[in-house]
Design a protein around this motif. Structure first.
Motif, PDB file in Angstrom:
ATOM      1  N   LEU A  21      -3.011   2.090   2.852  1.00 22.24           N
ATOM      2  CA  LEU A  21      -3.249   1.081   1.827  1.00 22.24           C
ATOM      3  C   LEU A  21      -3.765  -0.142   2.580  1.00 22.24           C
TER       4      LEU A  21
ATOM      5  N   CYS B 169       6.961  -3.621  -5.710  1.00 20.50           N
ATOM      6  CA  CYS B 169       7.013  -2.825  -4.473  1.00 20.50           C
ATOM      7  C   CYS B 169       8.443  -2.520  -4.048  1.00 20.50           C
TER       8      CYS B 169
ATOM      9  N   VAL C 184       6.310  -5.145   3.442  1.00 22.29           N
ATOM     10  CA  VAL C 184       5.002  -4.691   3.950  1.00 22.29           C
ATOM     11  C   VAL C 184       3.851  -5.503   3.339  1.00 22.29           C
ATOM     12  N   LEU C 185       4.157  -6.224   2.255  1.00 25.63           N
ATOM     13  CA  LEU C 185       3.097  -6.983   1.567  1.00 25.63           C
ATOM     14  C   LEU C 185       3.107  -8.471   1.935  1.00 25.63           C
TER      15      LEU C 185
ATOM     16  N   CYS D 102       5.136   1.485   3.944  1.00 26.12           N
ATOM     17  CA  CYS D 102       4.530   1.663   2.609  1.00 26.12           C
ATOM     18  C   CYS D 102       4.621   3.128   2.208  1.00 26.12           C
TER      19      CYS D 102
ATOM     20  N   LEU E  25       2.864   4.510  -0.182  1.00 29.73           N
ATOM     21  CA  LEU E  25       1.590   4.890  -0.813  1.00 29.73           C
ATOM     22  C   LEU E  25       1.794   5.224  -2.294  1.00 29.73           C
ATOM     23  N   CYS E  26       2.723   4.510  -2.934  1.00 30.10           N
ATOM     24  CA  CYS E  26       3.029   4.834  -4.337  1.00 30.10           C
ATOM     25  C   CYS E  26       1.931   4.354  -5.288  1.00 30.10           C
ATOM     26  N   GLY E  27       1.182   3.346  -4.880  1.00 32.09           N
ATOM     27  CA  GLY E  27       0.086   2.858  -5.716  1.00 32.09           C
ATOM     28  C   GLY E  27       0.513   1.870  -6.788  1.00 32.09           C
ATOM     29  N   ALA E  28       1.798   1.511  -6.836  1.00 32.27           N
ATOM     30  CA  ALA E  28       2.245   0.568  -7.878  1.00 32.27           C
ATOM     31  C   ALA E  28       1.524  -0.779  -7.741  1.00 32.27           C
TER      32      ALA E  28
HETATM   33  S1  SF4 Z   1       1.674   1.341  -2.325  1.00 33.20           S
HETATM   34 FE1  SF4 Z   1       3.768   1.110  -3.147  1.00 33.20          FE
HETATM   35  S2  SF4 Z   1       5.067   0.944  -1.338  1.00 33.20           S
HETATM   36 FE2  SF4 Z   1       2.974   0.578  -0.645  1.00 33.20          FE
HETATM   37  S3  SF4 Z   1       2.747  -1.649  -0.708  1.00 33.20           S
HETATM   38 FE3  SF4 Z   1       2.026  -0.840  -2.680  1.00 33.20          FE
HETATM   39  S4  SF4 Z   1       3.781  -0.938  -4.063  1.00 33.20           S
HETATM   40 FE4  SF4 Z   1       4.555  -1.152  -1.944  1.00 33.20          FE
END
Ligand code: SF4
Ligand code: SF4
Length: 323
Positions: free
Chosen positions: A255, A272, A277-278, A297, A299-302
């Protein structure tokens, strides 16, 4: 290399800090944003829409479908005796290929002194597979406990909104403590405590072979996550998540954060599971105009779904054009 090392320390519990060097390009973008602020009215409108839940959840849909289908493959393969997906998500044979969760394999080796050829092949296969596919991608795209915990999190957040409960965060370094604790205790007592209480194995086996008493422990965990601490198991305990995070350090699937469009309003942080991580999305915290997100991360894409400015994107090293 330095970036990977820093991401590793953050995953192990260190608080993210301001980057020591910010590239000239990134500094220019920050200055431009200060001199010509973007259309705040349009952003506010977009944020209201997001707060009402009116935004695309395409990554969540794709993920939930994938996760459910993978787990059902094991269930139906057992029920119909197809022998295509044998075992559970902890140790299995998929189309004849052995697969073993690396952390559980370490427990078996340390706790029982067993190192069979199949266990070795299965562990190496899983390490290679998830090193390519993004480490903690296992968590959000495959782990059945993740899905239950996501549903518990939805209830938790609703209760927090109504002020019926409050979240009780713990220090993230507790995951490293549990990672070591389960391994050392397996070696000392020849007993795999983690394998007994691991909710991933419990839920996976329940889906395949039927529900046993151990499901009570999973229910207990979910109640803690609803009423006491948001995503407690995955955030503060699960050694499997930590192990898959380490594999993600070399993954070509990442990501990435793109600074130019970002409005720093922080919507992504709220959804998240691992908001540390953000950190780069906060004003002045990005070291460059494009920053790969750390190995924790899932990789959930939220965040990709919710970001109103498309500043977070999935990329595959060598395949995605840089912008
Ligand atoms: S993909 Fe999911 S875990 Fe990764 S930064 Fe975005 S919300 Fe967070
Ligand atoms: S951290 Fe553990 S329980 Fe949580 S999603 Fe990952 S593997 Fe599953």
């Amino acid at each position: 290399m330095k970036r990977i090392f820093q991401a590793l320390l953050i995953m192990l519990g260190q608080s993210p800090s301001k980057p020591s060097v910010i590239s000239e390009a990134a500094q220019r973008i920050y200055q431009e944003k200060q001199q010509q602020p973007k259309d705040i009215a349009a952003l506010k409108q977009e944020l209201t829409r997001i707060r009402q839940g009116q935004y695309s959840k395409k990554w969540r849909q794709r993920r939930w479908i994938t996760l459910i289908l993978i787990n059902l493959c094991f269930t139906f393969s057992f029920w119909l005796d197809l022998q295509l997906f044998e075992g559970s998500l902890i140790a299995s044979r998929v189309f004849g290929f052995h697969m073993a969760d690396p952390y559980s394999a370490m427990q078996v080796v340390l706790g029982f002194g067993l190192l069979s050829i199949n266990l070795t092949i299965g562990t190496v296969t899983v390490i290679i597979f998830w090193s390519l596919l993004g480490g903690r991608g296992f968590c959000s795209w495959v782990c059945p406990y993740h899905l239950l915990a996501e549903w518990a999190e939805i209830i938790h957040l609703k209760l927090v909104e109504k002020k019926s409960v409050t979240d009780h965060p713990f220090h993230r370094s507790s995951r490293l403590f549990f990672w070591l604790f389960f391994l050392i205790s397996a070696a000392l007592f020849n007993y795999g405590l983690f394998m007994t209480i691991n909710p991933v194995g419990i839920v996976s086996r329940a889906l395949i072979y039927g529900v046993g008493l151990s499901i009570l422990f999973v229910i207990f965990l979910l109640l803690i996550e609803i009423f006491y601490s948001r995503r407690a198991w995955c955030r503060y305990v699960c050694p499997m998540g930590l192990t898959y995070g380490l594999l993600g350090s070399v993954s070509p699937i990442k990501l990435t954060y793109h600074l130019p469009n970002c409005q720093h309003e922080g919507t992504c942080l709220k959804v998240c599971e691992v908001p540390h991580v953000l950190e780069c999305i906060k004003k002045g915290k990005a070291s460059d105009i494009k920053v790969p997100i750390g190995m924790d991360c899932t990789l959930c894409g939220a965040c990709v779904d919710i970001c109103p400015t498309q500043s977070l994107r999935f990329e595959i090293k060598g395949f995605t054009k840089s912008s």
